[in-house]
Motif scaffolding. Structure first.
Motif: not given
Length: 114
Positions: A11, A32, A88, A107
């Motif tokens: 991220l 992302y 996420c 994630l």
């Protein structure tokens, strides 16, 4: 196959909550970075449309496990270029009435879709 990685690895645009703590929260636009195609994708934290086919959604749910109500949430996203499926999971903390900070945790990435 679902891969689990620390959210801070992929991220971008995360910001430090404050100068005292070493915690990161989402910036204005959650973003992302896809390792497969080296592109970035902006996404929405509240997007929870199930992945298709249903077996993939079940695989993500099994990998994620149960979340703590009012403390954790998740969103699904796709890489805008290669279509990789990503989930996420993030923490939710209210810091003032109806004002929240969102803390990225983990994630889950579908390696079959990349």
């Amino acid at each position: 196959m679902i891969q689990t990685i620390d959210a801070k690895e992929r991220l971008v645009r995360l910001v430090k909550k404050d100068r005292v703590h070493n915690e990161f929260i989402f910036g204005a636009i959650p973003t992302y970075w896809c390792k497969s195609c080296d592109e970035i994708t902006e996404f929405q934290l509240n997007w929870r449309k199930p992945f298709e086919p249903q077996e993939v959604e079940i695989e993500f749910n099994n990998a994620m496990g149960e979340l703590k109500p009012w403390e954790q949430d998740y969103c699904n996203l796709f890489c805008r270029v290669c279509g990789q499926q990503v989930r996420c999971v993030y923490g939710v903390k209210e810091f003032a009435m109806s004002s929240y900070n969102f803390y990225p945790n983990v994630l889950f990435i579908n390696l079959k879709a990349s």
